[in-house]
Design an enzyme around this catalytic site. Structure first.
Site, PDB file in Angstrom:
ATOM      1  N   ARG A  67      14.167  48.307  64.578  1.00  0.00           N
ATOM      2  CA  ARG A  67      15.563  48.614  64.240  1.00  0.00           C
ATOM      3  C   ARG A  67      15.644  49.701  63.173  1.00  0.00           C
ATOM      4  NH1 ARG A  67      16.426  42.399  62.822  1.00  0.00           N
ATOM      5  NH2 ARG A  67      14.759  42.330  64.365  1.00  0.00           N
TER       6      ARG A  67
ATOM      7  N   LYS B 260       1.358  40.505  61.636  1.00  0.00           N
ATOM      8  CA  LYS B 260       1.462  39.573  62.769  1.00  0.00           C
ATOM      9  C   LYS B 260       0.190  38.736  62.864  1.00  0.00           C
ATOM     10  CE  LYS B 260       4.330  42.356  65.901  1.00  0.00           C
ATOM     11  NZ  LYS B 260       5.446  41.416  65.994  1.00  0.00           N
TER      12      LYS B 260
ATOM     13  N   ASP C 190       7.979  43.608  59.690  1.00  0.00           N
ATOM     14  CA  ASP C 190       7.754  43.510  61.134  1.00  0.00           C
ATOM     15  C   ASP C 190       9.039  43.790  61.927  1.00  0.00           C
ATOM     16  OD1 ASP C 190       6.349  43.144  63.446  1.00  0.00           O
ATOM     17  OD2 ASP C 190       6.210  40.963  63.305  1.00  0.00           O
TER      18      ASP C 190
ATOM     19  N   ASP D 130       2.251  48.073  66.826  1.00  0.00           N
ATOM     20  CA  ASP D 130       2.986  47.291  65.826  1.00  0.00           C
ATOM     21  C   ASP D 130       2.113  46.147  65.304  1.00  0.00           C
ATOM     22  OD1 ASP D 130       4.829  45.985  64.274  1.00  0.00           O
ATOM     23  OD2 ASP D 130       6.042  45.232  65.956  1.00  0.00           O
TER      24      ASP D 130
ATOM     25  N   ASP E  85       4.594  48.446  72.373  1.00  0.00           N
ATOM     26  CA  ASP E  85       5.806  48.556  71.574  1.00  0.00           C
ATOM     27  C   ASP E  85       6.461  49.940  71.644  1.00  0.00           C
ATOM     28  OD1 ASP E  85       7.538  46.927  70.181  1.00  0.00           O
ATOM     29  OD2 ASP E  85       6.683  47.368  68.207  1.00  0.00           O
TER      30      ASP E  85
HETATM   31  N1  BES Z   1       7.753  44.555  68.591  1.00  0.00           N
HETATM   32  C1  BES Z   1       8.207  43.340  68.022  1.00  0.00           C
HETATM   33  C2  BES Z   1       8.923  42.457  69.036  1.00  0.00           C
HETATM   34  C3  BES Z   1       8.063  41.781  70.067  1.00  0.00           C
HETATM   35  C4  BES Z   1       7.325  40.670  69.744  1.00  0.00           C
HETATM   36  C5  BES Z   1       8.066  42.227  71.353  1.00  0.00           C
HETATM   37  C6  BES Z   1       6.569  40.034  70.716  1.00  0.00           C
HETATM   38  C7  BES Z   1       7.321  41.592  72.330  1.00  0.00           C
HETATM   39  C8  BES Z   1       6.573  40.495  72.012  1.00  0.00           C
HETATM   40  C9  BES Z   1       9.187  43.617  66.895  1.00  0.00           C
HETATM   41  O1  BES Z   1       8.919  44.752  66.146  1.00  0.00           O
HETATM   42  C10 BES Z   1       9.124  42.453  65.966  1.00  0.00           C
HETATM   43  O2  BES Z   1       8.089  42.251  65.415  1.00  0.00           O
HETATM   44  N2  BES Z   1      10.210  41.715  65.843  1.00  0.00           N
HETATM   45  C11 BES Z   1      10.244  40.578  65.009  1.00  0.00           C
HETATM   46  C12 BES Z   1      11.532  40.605  64.230  1.00  0.00           C
HETATM   47  C13 BES Z   1      11.585  39.620  63.090  1.00  0.00           C
HETATM   48  C14 BES Z   1      10.574  39.957  62.041  1.00  0.00           C
HETATM   49  C15 BES Z   1      12.971  39.641  62.498  1.00  0.00           C
HETATM   50  C16 BES Z   1      10.153  39.333  65.894  1.00  0.00           C
HETATM   51  O3  BES Z   1      10.690  39.345  66.995  1.00  0.00           O
HETATM   52  O4  BES Z   1       9.484  38.394  65.488  1.00  0.00           O
HETATM   53 ZN    ZN Z   2       7.908  46.218  67.092  1.00  0.00          ZN
HETATM   54 MN    MN Z   3       7.512  44.373  64.623  1.00  0.00          MN
END
Ligand code: BES
Ligand code: ZN
Ligand code: MN
Length: 497
Positions: free
Chosen positions: A349, A275, A345, A268, A286
């Site tokens: 979901r 990111k 990101d 990811d 991920d």
């Molecule tokens: N895979 C990430 C979540 C994640 C981040 C897991 C850091 C473990 C450590 C997920 O896909 C993601 O990026 N989520 C975002 C959502 C946001 C953009 C609404 C997040 O958590 O920042």
């Molecule tokens: Zn993710």
């Molecule tokens: Mn993500």
């Protein structure tokens, strides 16, 4: 690791090392009569050498010829609950691992107190030892050259009547822990090697060995099913998406179906909503939800659980390629729901949405998804608990108690109407990002929109799926979280049927 069960006198147990537990309230050597071990083991061990405190240990050598030349005393603290046994044994393995012993024995009676049955202790011991000896050494020559884990683990039961139960439970523990390690192996693989296609290949060989039914959808089939959310995420990557369907024991369908759904983002980057580079390498994890589902199905198949269990894995890579989905784009999921992509990101979901729609065709009794879904769950619960959200209180309760028994703690967050309101879309039906407030729960509400017509629970494992330092029975890396929990949950369920 081979698990052997006996109920010999401790002086007869042949092993490189015999592990004995002791509590703080034991006087010195109360847990076993010194004469019983033979070998003239340190008759002078006194309270100041070993007081049974948590984290304490003492390795003793036999003064004379004995069946076992070494005894390792491990401290359980004040009470020997499950957590104390895990900690103490995990620490013991870390002490023993450099020695390369071939045969390690554990006196079960010295670990259990009145609260836990011998069989449960046997399972716990095997799980902990097998998990603690695990190393991901496929690419590290120094690690690969380290002494191997013991070939045999001997469980010494207190008597003939408990020996059999301990043997069965020990066998269970071995299957559960090896399946957890299988999940950890997948997690620890880097993104360049474990692509969606490769993950599907792993699922295929698992299905073959485990007598599971398998179907792998490629992108044309997904297009046929109008899985626009999953396909939207995959568009930014040169690696095509896959949708994996695994099935155990369809014959037991009449007794109810449980569907497990695992997020399988093999890497990811965040996509166009890229990111920051700090810690981005952790995003190889991920796909931990997918690893948990595969590990659970492996265990369920080996244990021959009398239940219909389905595993669904939407797998893709989230990359910012030139065809990638853009912020503001609108995708249509396979049930016709339109989704505004506020943030590319928030891809987990999206892929899970199409999987939850697919789950409906099984008319499931329960659907459980596992996903490294939000960074926010790490802020809320740290690395100690998995976030739980559900539309069914009974399912949530059963998962929580399974988690307590299995050593994978869950913490439930409220999933009420307000959070569903937060994800209503401006240009489409819903949006995939609702900003920071309550973002662990709005992520769950997004999934809940697709989890209609069945009881559903969501496990946000972003804080528990891997560890950044060696802790208890886990080395740095994937923890295989979810496997022990789900096997415990599914076993409990099948008993009540
Ligand atoms: N895979 C990430 C979540 C994640 C981040 C897991 C850091 C473990 C450590 C997920 O896909 C993601 O990026 N989520 C975002 C959502 C946001 C953009 C609404 C997040 O958590 O920042
Ligand atoms: Zn993710
Ligand atoms: Mn993500």
């Amino acid at each position: 690791m081979k698990v052997i069960c006996t109920h010999q006198a401790l002086s007869k147990v042949k092993a490189d090392v015999l592990i004995l537990g002791g509590r703080e309230d034991d006087s010195v050597w109360p847990f076993v009569d010194r004469e019983e071990i033979g070998g003239g083991f340190a008759t002078s061990v006194a309270r100041k050498d070993f007081a049974g405190k948590t984290g304490q240990s003492l390795l003793l050598f036999a003064a004379t010829e004995a069946a076992t030349q070494r005894v390792l005393l491990i401290g359980l603290g004040e009470a020997s609950g499950r957590e104390a046994i895990r900690k103490a044994l995990g620490g013991a393995v870390n002490l023993l691992r450099t020695q390369g012993y071939r045969r390690v024995a554990v006196a079960l009676e010295t670990l259990s107190d009145d609260g836990i049955e011998t069989a449960a202790v046997a399972q716990l011991v095997v799980e902990t030892v097998v998990l603690a000896y695990y190393r991901f050494d496929a690419f590290n020559k120094e690690k690969a050259a380290a002494p191997a884990a013991p070939r045999e683990l001997v469980l010494v039961a207190p008597n003939a009547s408990t020996e059999n139960a301990a043997r069965v439970a020990g066998g269970r523990g071995r299957i559960v822990a090896e399946s957890t390690n299988f999940a950890r192996d997948l997690q620890n693989q880097p993104g360049n090697l474990l692509t969606p296609k490769k993950l599907a290949g792993v699922a295929r060989s698992l299905a073959k060995r485990g007598n599971l039914k398998i179907k792998v959808l490629g992108e044309p089939e997904m297009q046929g099913l109008k899985m626009g959310a999953l396909l939207g995420v995959a568009k930014g990557s040169a690696e095509p998406a896959r949708f994996i369907v695994l099935e155990h024991n369809r014959e037991a369908k009449s007794k109810g179906t449980t569907v497990l759904v695992g997020k399988g983002i093999t890497f990811d980057t965040g996509g166009i909503s890229l990111k920051p580079s700090d810690k981005m390498e952790e995003m190889k994890f991920d796909m931990s939800g997918a690893a948990a589902v595969l590990g659970t199905l492996k265990a369920v198949a080996e244990l021959q659980l009398p239940k219909h269990v389905v595993g669904l894995i939407p797998t893709a890579e989230n990359m910012p390629g030139s065809a990638a989905v853009r912020p503001g784009d609108i995708l249509t999921a396979s049930d016709g729901t339109t989704i505004e992509v506020g943030n590319t990101d928030a891809e987990g979901r999206l892929v899970l949405a199409d999987a939850l729609v697919y789950a409906r065709r099984f008319k499931p009794q329960a659907v459980i998804d596992l996903a490294t879904l939000t960074g926010a769950v790490v802020l809320a619960l740290g690395h100690h608990r998995t976030g739980l959200m559900a539309n069914a209180p009974d399912l949530a309760g059963a998962l929580k108690s399974a988690g307590d028994r299995a050593g994978e703690k869950l913490w439930q967050l409220p999933l009420t109407q307000e959070y569903y309101d937060d994800i209503k879309g401006d240009y489409a039906d819903i949006k995939n990002s609702a900003g920071r407030p309550g973002s662990v729960i709005t992520a769950a509400a997004f999934l809940g929109t697709f989890a209609r017509d069945f009881d559903w629970a969501h496990l946000d494992i972003a804080g528990t799926a891997w560890t950044n330092s060696n802790k208890d029975c886990f080395e740095k890396g994937g923890t295989g979280v979810g496997v022990r929990l789900l096997v415990e949950f599914l076993s409990g369920q099948s008993v009540s049927l």
